[in-house]
Design a protein around this motif. Sequence first.
Motif, mmCIF file in Angstrom:
data_model
loop_
_atom_site.group_PDB
_atom_site.id
_atom_site.type_symbol
_atom_site.label_atom_id
_atom_site.label_comp_id
_atom_site.label_asym_id
_atom_site.label_seq_id
_atom_site.Cartn_x
_atom_site.Cartn_y
_atom_site.Cartn_z
ATOM 1 N N THR A 39 31.878 65.338 70.815
ATOM 2 C CA THR A 39 32.040 66.363 69.781
ATOM 3 C C THR A 39 32.901 65.841 68.643
ATOM 4 O OG1 THR A 39 32.932 68.572 69.314
ATOM 5 C CG2 THR A 39 34.023 67.338 71.078
ATOM 6 N N PRO A 40 32.615 66.259 67.422
ATOM 7 C CA PRO A 40 33.559 65.962 66.332
ATOM 8 C C PRO A 40 34.709 66.959 66.353
ATOM 9 C CG PRO A 40 31.699 67.186 65.456
ATOM 10 C CD PRO A 40 31.441 67.002 66.940
ATOM 11 N N GLU A 41 35.682 66.705 65.506
ATOM 12 C CA GLU A 41 36.754 67.689 65.273
ATOM 13 C C GLU A 41 36.576 68.231 63.864
ATOM 14 O OE1 GLU A 41 40.901 66.986 66.521
ATOM 15 O OE2 GLU A 41 41.419 67.081 64.398
ATOM 16 N N TYR A 42 36.611 69.542 63.737
ATOM 17 C CA TYR A 42 36.536 70.163 62.419
ATOM 18 C C TYR A 42 37.787 70.996 62.175
ATOM 19 C CZ TYR A 42 31.561 68.908 62.079
ATOM 20 O OH TYR A 42 30.388 68.223 62.008
ATOM 21 N N ALA A 43 38.458 70.690 61.075
ATOM 22 C CA ALA A 43 39.645 71.464 60.675
ATOM 23 C C ALA A 43 40.636 71.609 61.821
ATOM 24 C CB ALA A 43 39.226 72.831 60.128
ATOM 25 N N GLY A 44 40.884 70.486 62.512
ATOM 26 C CA GLY A 44 41.933 70.459 63.529
ATOM 27 C C GLY A 44 41.586 71.104 64.853
ATOM 28 N N ALA A 45 40.285 71.318 65.118
ATOM 29 C CA ALA A 45 39.907 71.998 66.364
ATOM 30 C C ALA A 45 38.487 71.619 66.765
ATOM 31 C CB ALA A 45 40.012 73.503 66.176
ATOM 32 N N ALA A 77 38.598 56.537 59.731
ATOM 33 C CA ALA A 77 39.047 57.395 58.631
ATOM 34 C C ALA A 77 39.469 58.781 59.107
ATOM 35 C CB ALA A 77 37.924 57.541 57.593
ATOM 36 N N ALA A 78 39.152 59.118 60.347
ATOM 37 C CA ALA A 78 39.510 60.455 60.847
ATOM 38 C C ALA A 78 41.036 60.565 60.915
ATOM 39 C CB ALA A 78 38.902 60.692 62.222
ATOM 40 N N PRO A 79 41.620 61.562 60.258
ATOM 41 C CA PRO A 79 43.085 61.607 60.112
ATOM 42 C C PRO A 79 43.844 61.617 61.437
ATOM 43 C CG PRO A 79 42.045 63.660 59.331
ATOM 44 C CD PRO A 79 40.954 62.673 59.564
ATOM 45 N N THR A 80 43.372 62.378 62.399
ATOM 46 C CA THR A 80 44.092 62.466 63.682
ATOM 47 C C THR A 80 43.308 61.834 64.808
ATOM 48 O OG1 THR A 80 43.057 64.578 64.234
ATOM 49 C CG2 THR A 80 45.124 64.682 62.992
ATOM 50 N N GLY A 81 42.186 61.193 64.490
ATOM 51 C CA GLY A 81 41.350 60.643 65.560
ATOM 52 C C GLY A 81 40.802 61.732 66.457
ATOM 53 N N ALA A 82 40.646 62.934 65.900
ATOM 54 C CA ALA A 82 40.079 64.081 66.631
ATOM 55 C C ALA A 82 40.896 64.441 67.873
ATOM 56 C CB ALA A 82 38.620 63.824 66.994
ATOM 57 N N ALA A 83 42.200 64.129 67.825
ATOM 58 C CA ALA A 83 43.049 64.354 69.010
ATOM 59 C C ALA A 83 43.122 65.824 69.407
ATOM 60 C CB ALA A 83 44.454 63.822 68.736
ATOM 61 N N THR A 111 31.402 54.109 63.075
ATOM 62 C CA THR A 111 31.374 54.250 61.620
ATOM 63 C C THR A 111 29.927 54.410 61.158
ATOM 64 O OG1 THR A 111 31.348 51.848 61.446
ATOM 65 C CG2 THR A 111 33.491 52.918 61.259
ATOM 66 N N ARG A 112 29.744 54.882 59.927
ATOM 67 C CA ARG A 112 28.385 55.171 59.448
ATOM 68 C C ARG A 112 27.479 53.944 59.470
ATOM 69 N NH1 ARG A 112 29.040 59.463 54.458
ATOM 70 N NH2 ARG A 112 30.229 60.996 55.636
ATOM 71 N N ASP A 113 28.064 52.755 59.202
ATOM 72 C CA ASP A 113 27.219 51.553 59.157
ATOM 73 C C ASP A 113 26.773 51.102 60.551
ATOM 74 O OD1 ASP A 113 29.697 50.739 59.971
ATOM 75 O OD2 ASP A 113 29.805 48.976 58.670
HETATM 76 C C1 LIG Z 1 34.416 70.097 57.520
HETATM 77 C C2 LIG Z 1 34.973 68.883 58.246
HETATM 78 C C3 LIG Z 1 36.232 68.963 58.816
HETATM 79 C C4 LIG Z 1 36.766 67.852 59.526
HETATM 80 N N1 LIG Z 1 37.997 67.976 60.107
HETATM 81 C C5 LIG Z 1 38.503 66.940 60.824
HETATM 82 C C6 LIG Z 1 39.765 67.056 61.494
HETATM 83 O O1 LIG Z 1 40.436 68.063 61.444
HETATM 84 N N2 LIG Z 1 40.239 65.974 62.194
HETATM 85 C C7 LIG Z 1 39.492 64.809 62.307
HETATM 86 O O2 LIG Z 1 39.963 63.880 62.988
HETATM 87 N N3 LIG Z 1 38.284 64.682 61.697
HETATM 88 C C8 LIG Z 1 37.778 65.713 60.959
HETATM 89 N N4 LIG Z 1 36.545 65.593 60.348
HETATM 90 C C9 LIG Z 1 35.755 64.363 60.572
HETATM 91 C C10 LIG Z 1 34.683 64.624 61.615
HETATM 92 O O3 LIG Z 1 35.280 64.990 62.854
HETATM 93 C C11 LIG Z 1 33.813 63.400 61.876
HETATM 94 O O4 LIG Z 1 34.593 62.339 62.340
HETATM 95 C C12 LIG Z 1 33.083 62.979 60.660
HETATM 96 O O5 LIG Z 1 32.568 64.065 59.949
HETATM 97 C C13 LIG Z 1 31.861 62.144 61.048
HETATM 98 O O6 LIG Z 1 31.850 60.976 60.355
HETATM 99 P P1 LIG Z 1 31.264 60.768 58.854
HETATM 100 O O7 LIG Z 1 31.966 61.776 57.965
HETATM 101 O O8 LIG Z 1 31.643 59.363 58.577
HETATM 102 O O9 LIG Z 1 29.790 60.996 58.930
HETATM 103 C C14 LIG Z 1 36.004 66.676 59.631
HETATM 104 C C15 LIG Z 1 34.734 66.609 59.051
HETATM 105 C C16 LIG Z 1 34.216 67.688 58.368
HETATM 106 C C17 LIG Z 1 32.811 67.587 57.771
#
Ligand SMILES: Cc1cc2nc3c(=O)[nH]c(=O)nc-3n(C[C@H](O)[C@H](O)[C@H](O)COP(=O)(O)O)c2cc1C
Length: 145
Positions: A39-45, A77-83, A111-113
């Motif tokens: 799962t990804p992380e969105y907005a810290g959750a 690039a994910a700020p918290t590594g989805a922790a 990564t995207r590449d």
């Molecule tokens: C709306 C939105 C919110 C996100 N919030 C977080 C976040 O809080 N923490 C985090 O580690 N990544 C966050 N991400 C990054 C995603 O979890 C995910 O790593 C990323 O969208 C997928 O990689 P890409 O953007 O390179 O396609 C967010 C992405 C989106 C689109």
Amino acid sequence: MGSLPHFNPDDDREGARVHPAVAELRAAVAAADALLLCTPEYAGALPGAFKNLLEWTVGDGSTYRKPIAWINAAGPAAPTGAADAHESLRKILAYVHADVIDAACVRIEVTRDMVGVDGTLTDPAAREAIADALDTLARAAAERA
Ligand SMILES: Cc1cc2nc3c(=O)[nH]c(=O)nc-3n(C[C@H](O)[C@H](O)[C@H](O)COP(=O)(O)O)c2cc1C
């Protein structure tokens, strides 16, 4: 996940009396020897839609003692590594008494590449790491069976 109604205890009934998408989800989870989540992380959750899916699995006990692991694919690039998402996932799985297989829970930066035009992961090292996690999870499930 996209067809599931939002979770409502009033709609949480037994067997075929639930929404067809819920029945399908529960049957698939019940039939699986193990689950490997990602799962990804969105907005810290956790994404709300994925949390909703998990809520539908609480009432029927389909994840009780189920071997479960997850792959954290957050890129550099994910700020918290989805922790926070994964901490929340662990909390939910403890709540339902799932059997979390820690050795199969791995962080594999994607990564995207590393993703081809058809959506297939092309990076050999990442593919091997995922195969290793699957292998570890399958072994754990076999031992418990
Ligand atoms: C709306 C939105 C919110 C996100 N919030 C977080 C976040 O809080 N923490 C985090 O580690 N990544 C966050 N991400 C990054 C995603 O979890 C995910 O790593 C990323 O969208 C997928 O990689 P890409 O953007 O390179 O396609 C967010 C992405 C989106 C689109």
